[in-house]
Design a protein around this motif. Structure first.
Motif, short mmCIF file in Angstrom:
data_model
loop_
_atom_site.label_atom_id
_atom_site.label_comp_id
_atom_site.label_asym_id
_atom_site.label_seq_id
_atom_site.Cartn_x
_atom_site.Cartn_y
_atom_site.Cartn_z
N CYS A 87 0.84 -1.19 0.00
CA CYS A 87 0.00 0.00 0.00
C CYS A 87 0.88 1.25 0.00
CB CYS A 87 -0.89 0.04 1.24
SG CYS A 87 -1.87 -1.44 1.54
N ASN A 88 0.67 2.10 -0.98
CA ASN A 88 1.34 3.40 -1.03
C ASN A 88 0.27 4.48 -0.94
OD1 ASN A 88 2.89 5.69 -1.51
ND2 ASN A 88 3.04 5.32 -3.73
N LEU A 89 0.12 5.07 0.23
CA LEU A 89 -0.96 6.02 0.45
C LEU A 89 -0.46 7.46 0.42
CD1 LEU A 89 -2.80 3.84 3.07
CD2 LEU A 89 -3.35 4.15 0.65
N ALA A 90 0.68 7.63 -0.22
CA ALA A 90 1.17 8.97 -0.58
C ALA A 90 0.71 9.28 -2.00
CB ALA A 90 2.69 9.02 -0.49
N ASP A 91 0.78 10.55 -2.38
CA ASP A 91 0.37 10.90 -3.75
C ASP A 91 1.57 10.99 -4.68
OD1 ASP A 91 1.47 13.17 -2.68
OD2 ASP A 91 -0.28 14.45 -2.97
N GLU A 92 2.64 10.26 -4.35
CA GLU A 92 3.83 10.19 -5.20
C GLU A 92 4.11 8.73 -5.56
OE1 GLU A 92 7.23 12.06 -3.46
OE2 GLU A 92 6.04 13.67 -2.56
N THR A 93 4.51 8.51 -6.78
CA THR A 93 4.91 7.18 -7.20
C THR A 93 6.20 6.77 -6.50
OG1 THR A 93 3.93 7.54 -9.39
CG2 THR A 93 5.52 5.73 -9.19
N ARG A 94 6.26 5.51 -6.05
CA ARG A 94 7.49 5.00 -5.46
C ARG A 94 8.16 4.06 -6.47
NH1 ARG A 94 7.72 8.88 -1.88
NH2 ARG A 94 5.98 8.85 -0.38
N ASP A 95 9.18 4.58 -7.16
CA ASP A 95 9.92 3.78 -8.13
C ASP A 95 11.02 3.01 -7.42
OD1 ASP A 95 8.62 4.53 -10.58
OD2 ASP A 95 9.54 6.51 -10.34
N SER A 96 11.33 1.83 -7.94
CA SER A 96 12.40 0.99 -7.39
C SER A 96 12.23 0.79 -5.88
CB SER A 96 13.77 1.60 -7.70
OG SER A 96 13.94 1.77 -9.08
N TYR A 97 11.01 0.59 -5.47
CA TYR A 97 10.70 0.39 -4.05
C TYR A 97 11.03 -1.05 -3.68
CZ TYR A 97 8.21 0.91 0.39
OH TYR A 97 7.89 0.99 1.72
N LYS A 98 11.84 -1.24 -2.66
CA LYS A 98 12.30 -2.57 -2.31
C LYS A 98 11.46 -3.18 -1.19
CE LYS A 98 17.05 -2.31 -3.97
NZ LYS A 98 18.48 -2.55 -3.65
N VAL A 99 11.11 -4.44 -1.39
CA VAL A 99 10.29 -5.17 -0.45
C VAL A 99 10.90 -6.55 -0.23
CG1 VAL A 99 8.01 -6.13 0.02
CG2 VAL A 99 8.20 -3.99 -1.22
N SER B 21 12.22 -5.34 -6.32
CA SER B 21 12.29 -3.91 -6.62
C SER B 21 11.17 -3.62 -7.60
CB SER B 21 13.65 -3.55 -7.24
OG SER B 21 13.69 -2.17 -7.56
N LEU B 22 10.26 -2.78 -7.18
CA LEU B 22 9.06 -2.60 -8.01
C LEU B 22 8.54 -1.18 -7.90
CD1 LEU B 22 7.23 -2.80 -5.34
CD2 LEU B 22 6.90 -5.17 -5.96
N THR B 23 7.46 -0.94 -8.63
CA THR B 23 6.84 0.37 -8.66
C THR B 23 5.54 0.34 -7.86
OG1 THR B 23 7.75 0.88 -10.85
CG2 THR B 23 5.83 2.14 -10.14
N LEU B 24 5.44 1.27 -6.90
CA LEU B 24 4.19 1.41 -6.15
C LEU B 24 3.44 2.62 -6.67
CD1 LEU B 24 5.14 0.72 -2.40
CD2 LEU B 24 4.40 -0.88 -4.18
N PRO B 25 2.24 2.43 -7.19
CA PRO B 25 1.49 3.57 -7.71
C PRO B 25 1.07 4.51 -6.58
CG PRO B 25 0.11 1.62 -7.66
CD PRO B 25 1.50 1.17 -7.31
N PRO B 26 0.95 5.80 -6.84
CA PRO B 26 0.51 6.73 -5.80
C PRO B 26 -0.96 6.46 -5.44
CG PRO B 26 0.57 7.80 -7.93
CD PRO B 26 1.17 6.45 -8.13
N LEU B 27 -1.28 6.63 -4.16
CA LEU B 27 -2.65 6.40 -3.68
C LEU B 27 -3.15 5.06 -4.21
CD1 LEU B 27 -4.16 9.98 -4.21
CD2 LEU B 27 -3.04 9.05 -2.18
#
Length: 642
Positions: free
Chosen positions: A568-580, A625-631
């Motif tokens: 869950c990305n509940l910011a209004d910015e895209t998270r690129d290369s987000y590591k999980v 490493s993935l992309t989390l869409p904003p909101l």
């Protein structure tokens, strides 16, 4: 036709009377009220009513032109306080009331029958003689397998609705649909949306439409607004035959002040407390049952049993349990009477609730008893044998309040309220929870769900889509009130139809499609429901990334290959290369993305498989490493190659 009255028979046995007075009779509806029968070759109706402080009781009705004293009932010679008699020639469908003259102050009441199976359509208030035996049920297959649908390890996604305002015929003077019409239109909608259950707001007869059914007078009478009792049976039967369970809202916490109902029934506080500090609900302007009176316990338990028995209801949601448990509920100091130990717990209500749950579960082990309980009262869904209240499920009001509050903040401020997103997981397994986004959240100027979301129109929809996706992945069964799944902008209005025209707008229709898809994913993915009430079904990946408004977790079944990964990305910015961090090597793929263009989202996410690298993260050997869409919220699963 002559309507002579006889007193030489009774449907009540000595055992019935004993159990009634002990608070242990669970099927009073078989003996009390009006029952058609034959006596000495003559057909008619046997009447029985509890009115211990009456001087005399008679039956007035269509059959005697509502004359007050031509058909008196006789007081039993025991000390039960029950009046009864058999009147020849009375037929099904005729209306009647009890004319009750009290021993005290010559108070005279015209009362509806507390045990009537059917009533006149409000605003009229007489009871009707009615038999429920003519309907032939066709849901044997459902009833045999019902336990599978109501279990703690089953997917349960509930559509809560108010029958009178779900869909109206605007071209026909804005009339609501009948039970029979709902068996077509509602069924079609529930199947389209992939709900497992529907919850009807109270259908027990009530005088004031604006009470939504919560101010009850007829605890055994299906409201006549939508048709006859058999029509409601047909609706339930139809839903069962299409694999949909039926829950009914039930109100033992208070009853209506209308004088044809239970209030001051025989000139005294019979069903209620005489002292308003115990017997009057200041918040709702209604009357509180006397749970310490055994006959009242028998009455209420019999009512719950009646709906399970005669209407094949699959679950009962018990309204306002918190108001029953606490003597000082909605009261200031000096406005309530402490219990015998000086505390604020209503010990008599606690005893009643335990007896209620023991009684119904002993008869129907495959149903759901659901508590609307908004406090931290312990062990609401634990067995009575170890001190619990014995409910099957409890509404998780804490999750609802915290989640909606968090989502109401502008994303730039959410990092300061991260605990409201994660706190519910500290207690998520203390009870068998249901996550409610109910009617209470979209009335009384609280705003609709879509209007609780911040931002411009597109951001509101993105936030709401994320909220629903987070809800569906969170441990606990699901409940959504009608209108929420089409993102209705206006608050719920009980006097008009839902705003179905909104579906002409793709933002609304695609959100509706997303809710349908989420329900299907939820039903398909065992990891999302199997261990709802067990810690082994949930594991945080990262609950501490408050700076980015992100959380990630796993939902697990008994098969590691079925694990669903929720980000869950509940910011209004895209998270690129987000590591999980993840526990296994291999490829992972999105199975859901709330920001997909398919749902009118912003087309941000991950296409194709994502390969886990042997790089430690979040205490795990591998990472993505993935992309989390904003909101946005995405669900991942590991690709299993066979």
């Amino acid at each position: 036709m002559k309507h002579s009255i006889h007193y030489d028979l009774s449907t009540l046995t000595e055992l019935d009377i004993y159990l009634f007075k002990q608070g242990s009779h669970t099927k009073l509806y078989e003996k009390f009220g009006s029952h058609m029968m034959t006596h000495n070759g003559k057909s008619g109706v046997h009447f029985s009513v509890w009115a211990p402080n009456a001087q005399n009781v008679s039956v007035r009705g269509d059959f005697n032109d509502y004359v007050e004293d031509t058909h008196p009932l006789k007081l039993r010679e025991d000390d039960s306080g029950i009046w009864e008699g058999f009147i020849e020639g009375v037929e099904e469908g005729l209306t009647y009331k009890y004319h009750i003259v009290s021993k005290f102050h010559n108070i005279v009441h015209e009362k509806s029958d507390p045990f009537a199976f059917y009533s006149e359509k409000p605003s009229k208030s007489a009871s009707r003689v009615w038999s429920l035996e003519s309907y032939e049920w066709n849901d044997k297959a459902w009833m045999k397998e019902r336990f599978k649908h109501n279990a703690h390890d089953a997917p349960v996604s509930v559509y809560e609705m108010h029958l009178g305002s779900w869909m109206r015929k605007v071209e026909e003077e804005n009339r609501y649909l009948s039970y029979r019409e709902l068996s077509v239109e509602l069924l079609k909608y529930l199947k389209q949306m992939n709900y497992t259950h529907v919850e009807f707001m109270p259908l027990t007869e009530y005088p004031y439409f604006g009470s939504w059914g919560y101010q009850v007078v007829g605890y055994f009478s299906a409201t006549a607004r939508f048709g006859e009792p058999e029509d409601l049976m047909y609706l339930i039967d139809t839903l069962h035959n299409n694999g949909i369970g039926v829950i009914m809202d039930w109100v033992p916490s208070h009853f209506a002040v209308d004088m044809h109902g239970l209030i001051n029934f025989d000139g005294t506080a019979l069903y209620e407390h005489e002292d308003p500090r115990q017997g009057y609900h200041p918040e709702w302007g209604s009357i509180i049952f006397n749970y310490g009176r055994n006959e009242v316990k028998s009455f209420l338990i019999s009512s719950a049993m009646f709906w399970l028995d005669k209407y094949h209801i699959d679950g009962i949601r018990v309204d306002a349990v918190a108001s029953m448990l606490y003597l000082n509920y909605a009261r200031e100091e000096g406005e309530w009477i402490p219990n015998e130990h000086g505390g604020n717990e209503n010990l008599e209500a606690v005893s009643f609730l335990r007896k209620l749950n023991e009684s119904v579960y002993s008869e129907f082990s495959d149903i759901m008893m659901i508590a609307e309980e908004s406090t931290a009262w312990p062990m609401v869904t634990r067995p009575t044998s170890i001190g619990g209240l014995g409910f099957g499920f409890k509404w998780n009001m804490g999750w609802m309040h915290d989640s909606l509050k968090y989502m109401s903040y502008d994303p730039i401020h959410r990092q300061h309220h991260h605990h409201q997103l994660t706190f519910s997981l500290w207690y998520a397994f203390d009870e068998h929870f249901m996550l409610p986004l109910s009617h209470d959240e979209v009335v009384h100027m609280k705003g609709s769900l879509i209007n609780k979301m911040p931002g411009d129109n597109n951001q509101k929809f993105a936030n709401l889509r994320a909220m629903y996706a987070y809800m569906m992945a969170h441990p606990g069964k699901k409940l959504l009130f009608m209108g929420g799944d089409i993102a209705q902008f206006s608050e719920w209005n009980f006097e008009k139809s839902l705003d179905w025209h909104l579906l002409e707008n793709p933002l609304h229709s695609k959100l509706q499609k997303m809710v349908s898809d989420l329900n299907m994913i939820y039903r398909r993915e065992r990891a999302l429901y199997l261990y709802d009430e067990k810690k082994i079904g949930f594991e945080w990946i990262d609950d501490g990334d408050y700076q980015h408004n992100c959380i990630s977790f796993m939902r697990k079944s008994d098969d590691a290959d079925e694990t669903v990964y929720i980000l869950c990305n509940l910011a209004d910015e895209t998270r690129d290369s987000y590591k999980v961090g993840v526990p296994f090597e291999g490829e992972y793929e999105e199975i859901f993305n709330s920001q997909s263009t398919y749902y009118e989202g912003w087309n941000i996410g991950n296409t194709g498989p994502i390969t886990a690298k042997k790089e430690q993260m979040h205490g795990r050997e591998y990472s993505l490493s993935l992309t989390l869409p904003p909101l946005g919220v995405i669900y991942l699963k590991r690709v299993i190659k066979k």
